[in-house]
Design a protein around this motif. Structure first.
Motif, mmCIF file in Angstrom:
data_model
loop_
_atom_site.group_PDB
_atom_site.id
_atom_site.type_symbol
_atom_site.label_atom_id
_atom_site.label_comp_id
_atom_site.label_asym_id
_atom_site.label_seq_id
_atom_site.Cartn_x
_atom_site.Cartn_y
_atom_site.Cartn_z
ATOM 1 N N MET A 132 26.949 -12.539 21.502
ATOM 2 C CA MET A 132 25.970 -13.432 20.896
ATOM 3 C C MET A 132 24.869 -13.824 21.880
ATOM 4 O O MET A 132 23.745 -14.086 21.489
ATOM 5 C CB MET A 132 26.688 -14.689 20.405
ATOM 6 C CG MET A 132 25.854 -15.591 19.568
ATOM 7 S SD MET A 132 26.938 -16.757 18.727
ATOM 8 C CE MET A 132 26.070 -18.264 19.026
ATOM 9 N N PHE A 133 25.172 -13.823 23.171
ATOM 10 C CA PHE A 133 24.218 -14.279 24.175
ATOM 11 C C PHE A 133 23.724 -13.171 25.099
ATOM 12 O O PHE A 133 23.037 -13.437 26.067
ATOM 13 C CB PHE A 133 24.836 -15.409 25.002
ATOM 14 C CG PHE A 133 25.229 -16.591 24.167
ATOM 15 C CD1 PHE A 133 24.266 -17.405 23.606
ATOM 16 C CD2 PHE A 133 26.554 -16.871 23.922
ATOM 17 C CE1 PHE A 133 24.624 -18.504 22.827
ATOM 18 C CE2 PHE A 133 26.921 -17.958 23.156
ATOM 19 C CZ PHE A 133 25.947 -18.781 22.598
ATOM 20 N N GLY A 134 24.061 -11.926 24.846
ATOM 21 C CA GLY A 134 23.598 -10.840 25.702
ATOM 22 C C GLY A 134 24.599 -9.704 25.767
ATOM 23 O O GLY A 134 25.636 -9.718 25.110
ATOM 24 N N GLU A 165 30.448 -21.829 26.030
ATOM 25 C CA GLU A 165 31.283 -20.638 25.834
ATOM 26 C C GLU A 165 31.937 -20.198 27.136
ATOM 27 O O GLU A 165 33.079 -19.790 27.139
ATOM 28 C CB GLU A 165 30.444 -19.491 25.289
ATOM 29 C CG GLU A 165 31.279 -18.226 25.095
ATOM 30 C CD GLU A 165 30.501 -17.084 24.480
ATOM 31 O OE1 GLU A 165 30.646 -15.963 24.980
ATOM 32 O OE2 GLU A 165 29.746 -17.311 23.533
ATOM 33 N N VAL A 166 31.221 -20.267 28.238
ATOM 34 C CA VAL A 166 31.766 -19.758 29.504
ATOM 35 C C VAL A 166 32.443 -20.839 30.337
ATOM 36 O O VAL A 166 33.059 -20.531 31.335
ATOM 37 C CB VAL A 166 30.679 -19.039 30.350
ATOM 38 C CG1 VAL A 166 30.159 -17.833 29.614
ATOM 39 C CG2 VAL A 166 29.561 -19.983 30.738
ATOM 40 N N ALA A 167 32.342 -22.080 29.910
ATOM 41 C CA ALA A 167 32.957 -23.178 30.682
ATOM 42 C C ALA A 167 34.448 -23.209 30.459
ATOM 43 O O ALA A 167 35.000 -22.745 29.538
ATOM 44 C CB ALA A 167 32.347 -24.512 30.287
ATOM 45 N N SER A 200 21.581 -21.371 27.302
ATOM 46 C CA SER A 200 21.521 -22.475 26.348
ATOM 47 C C SER A 200 22.777 -23.313 26.503
ATOM 48 O O SER A 200 23.750 -22.908 27.146
ATOM 49 C CB SER A 200 21.441 -21.927 24.920
ATOM 50 O OG SER A 200 22.629 -21.218 24.614
ATOM 51 N N GLN A 201 22.799 -24.475 25.876
ATOM 52 C CA GLN A 201 23.989 -25.330 25.915
ATOM 53 C C GLN A 201 25.184 -24.616 25.293
ATOM 54 O O GLN A 201 26.297 -24.722 25.780
ATOM 55 C CB GLN A 201 23.725 -26.653 25.192
ATOM 56 C CG GLN A 201 24.871 -27.632 25.322
ATOM 57 C CD GLN A 201 25.167 -28.039 26.760
ATOM 58 O OE1 GLN A 201 24.267 -28.193 27.578
ATOM 59 N NE2 GLN A 201 26.431 -28.189 27.089
ATOM 60 N N GLU A 202 24.949 -23.823 24.231
ATOM 61 C CA GLU A 202 26.032 -23.086 23.580
ATOM 62 C C GLU A 202 26.633 -22.061 24.522
ATOM 63 O O GLU A 202 27.839 -21.874 24.577
ATOM 64 C CB GLU A 202 25.531 -22.403 22.306
ATOM 65 C CG GLU A 202 25.169 -23.364 21.199
ATOM 66 C CD GLU A 202 23.753 -23.937 21.329
ATOM 67 O OE1 GLU A 202 22.955 -23.437 22.164
ATOM 68 O OE2 GLU A 202 23.455 -24.899 20.611
ATOM 69 N N LYS A 217 28.904 -10.890 31.253
ATOM 70 C CA LYS A 217 27.828 -11.100 30.285
ATOM 71 C C LYS A 217 26.522 -11.190 31.038
ATOM 72 O O LYS A 217 26.405 -11.930 32.012
ATOM 73 C CB LYS A 217 28.040 -12.399 29.511
ATOM 74 C CG LYS A 217 28.770 -12.196 28.251
ATOM 75 C CD LYS A 217 28.733 -13.421 27.387
ATOM 76 C CE LYS A 217 29.664 -13.147 26.234
ATOM 77 N NZ LYS A 217 29.801 -14.241 25.339
ATOM 78 N N ARG A 218 25.538 -10.448 30.571
ATOM 79 C CA ARG A 218 24.229 -10.460 31.212
ATOM 80 C C ARG A 218 23.222 -11.133 30.290
ATOM 81 O O ARG A 218 22.981 -10.691 29.178
ATOM 82 C CB ARG A 218 23.771 -9.038 31.524
ATOM 83 C CG ARG A 218 22.494 -9.010 32.299
ATOM 84 C CD ARG A 218 22.137 -7.599 32.650
ATOM 85 N NE ARG A 218 21.068 -7.573 33.622
ATOM 86 C CZ ARG A 218 20.400 -6.488 33.944
ATOM 87 N NH1 ARG A 218 20.715 -5.335 33.390
ATOM 88 N NH2 ARG A 218 19.431 -6.547 34.823
ATOM 89 N N ARG A 219 22.620 -12.185 30.784
ATOM 90 C CA ARG A 219 21.620 -12.935 30.028
ATOM 91 C C ARG A 219 20.232 -12.546 30.510
ATOM 92 O O ARG A 219 20.033 -12.289 31.679
ATOM 93 C CB ARG A 219 21.813 -14.430 30.255
ATOM 94 C CG ARG A 219 23.146 -14.915 29.821
ATOM 95 C CD ARG A 219 23.168 -15.957 28.780
ATOM 96 N NE ARG A 219 21.942 -16.695 28.616
ATOM 97 C CZ ARG A 219 21.439 -16.974 27.433
ATOM 98 N NH1 ARG A 219 22.039 -16.580 26.352
ATOM 99 N NH2 ARG A 219 20.339 -17.671 27.327
ATOM 100 N N HIS A 220 19.276 -12.557 29.602
ATOM 101 C CA HIS A 220 17.892 -12.252 29.970
ATOM 102 C C HIS A 220 17.011 -13.488 29.894
ATOM 103 O O HIS A 220 15.819 -13.410 30.109
ATOM 104 C CB HIS A 220 17.334 -11.156 29.069
ATOM 105 C CG HIS A 220 18.053 -9.863 29.248
ATOM 106 N ND1 HIS A 220 17.935 -9.077 30.363
ATOM 107 C CD2 HIS A 220 18.953 -9.226 28.460
ATOM 108 C CE1 HIS A 220 18.703 -8.015 30.259
ATOM 109 N NE2 HIS A 220 19.343 -8.074 29.117
#
Length: 66
Positions: free
Chosen positions: A33-35, A64-66, A58-60, A51-54
């Motif tokens: 959902m995030f990358g 998710e990863v916390a 976001s707070q979501e 997970k790779r973000r570009h």
């Protein structure tokens, strides 16, 4: 640089680049959902999903990863 907090490991971008072969398409295992999600192999032999973000998280994503 490796640190552990509540069971999570913090890795440097250099370590993630090494583990995923610079985010090679050969290691791409999915689209989250995030990358993109890549399979990685850490130097100690641990297999990880990265997970790779570009964009900034976001707070979501943080939840998710916390």
């Amino acid at each position: 640089h490796l640190s552990e907090s509540q069971g999570a490991r913090c890795l440097s971008l250099a370590e993630l680049n090494f583990a995923t072969r610079h985010f090679s398409n050969a290691n791409l295992i999915g689209q989250g959902m995030f990358g993109e999600v890549y399979k990685g192999l850490l130097q100690d032999g641990t297999i990880v999903a990265v997970k790779r973000r570009h964009s900034p998280p976001s707070q979501e994503f943080i939840q998710e990863v916390a």
